[in-house]
Design a protein around this motif. Sequence first.
Motif, short mmCIF file in Angstrom:
data_model
loop_
_atom_site.label_atom_id
_atom_site.label_comp_id
_atom_site.label_asym_id
_atom_site.label_seq_id
_atom_site.Cartn_x
_atom_site.Cartn_y
_atom_site.Cartn_z
N PRO A 10 0.84 -1.21 0.00
CA PRO A 10 0.00 0.00 0.00
C PRO A 10 0.87 1.26 0.00
O PRO A 10 1.91 1.30 0.63
CB PRO A 10 -0.82 -0.11 1.27
CG PRO A 10 -0.13 -1.13 2.12
CD PRO A 10 0.71 -1.98 1.23
N LYS A 11 0.35 2.24 -0.73
CA LYS A 11 1.07 3.51 -0.78
C LYS A 11 0.78 4.30 0.49
O LYS A 11 -0.33 4.30 1.00
CB LYS A 11 0.62 4.35 -1.98
CG LYS A 11 1.00 3.75 -3.29
CD LYS A 11 0.57 4.66 -4.41
CE LYS A 11 0.96 4.08 -5.75
NZ LYS A 11 0.56 4.95 -6.85
N SER A 12 1.77 4.93 1.00
CA SER A 12 1.55 5.77 2.18
C SER A 12 1.08 7.15 1.73
O SER A 12 1.56 7.70 0.75
CB SER A 12 2.83 5.88 3.01
OG SER A 12 3.83 6.53 2.26
N ILE A 13 0.12 7.66 2.43
CA ILE A 13 -0.43 8.97 2.10
C ILE A 13 0.29 10.01 2.94
O ILE A 13 0.37 9.91 4.16
CB ILE A 13 -1.94 9.02 2.39
CG1 ILE A 13 -2.66 7.97 1.55
CG2 ILE A 13 -2.50 10.40 2.13
CD1 ILE A 13 -4.13 7.84 1.88
N ARG A 14 0.81 10.98 2.25
CA ARG A 14 1.52 12.05 2.95
C ARG A 14 0.59 13.25 3.09
O ARG A 14 -0.02 13.69 2.12
CB ARG A 14 2.76 12.48 2.17
CG ARG A 14 3.80 11.41 2.12
CD ARG A 14 5.02 11.92 1.41
NE ARG A 14 6.01 10.86 1.29
CZ ARG A 14 7.10 10.96 0.59
NH1 ARG A 14 7.35 12.07 -0.08
NH2 ARG A 14 7.95 9.97 0.54
N LEU A 15 0.49 13.73 4.26
CA LEU A 15 -0.30 14.92 4.50
C LEU A 15 0.64 16.10 4.62
O LEU A 15 1.56 16.10 5.41
CB LEU A 15 -1.11 14.78 5.79
CG LEU A 15 -2.13 13.64 5.81
CD1 LEU A 15 -2.78 13.56 7.18
CD2 LEU A 15 -3.17 13.84 4.74
#
Length: 61
Positions: A2-7
């Motif tokens: 899974p791709k990590s979501i960067r905020l």
Amino acid sequence: MPKSIRLHSTSPVSQSDYVIQERARVSSREKAEGERAQKRLEMDARINVNASKWRYIRPGE
């Protein structure tokens, strides 16, 4: 995987700029609403409720 979501957080400077801009928008909107209300009052004061255009007169009378 899974791709990590960067905020991305906005910097405090841009947030304060946003707040300043929003306050300016609100202020200008309130000023415009006040001016429109004043103009409506002035225009309503000019209306003559007894004016002949409001009387319905049959032609030929």
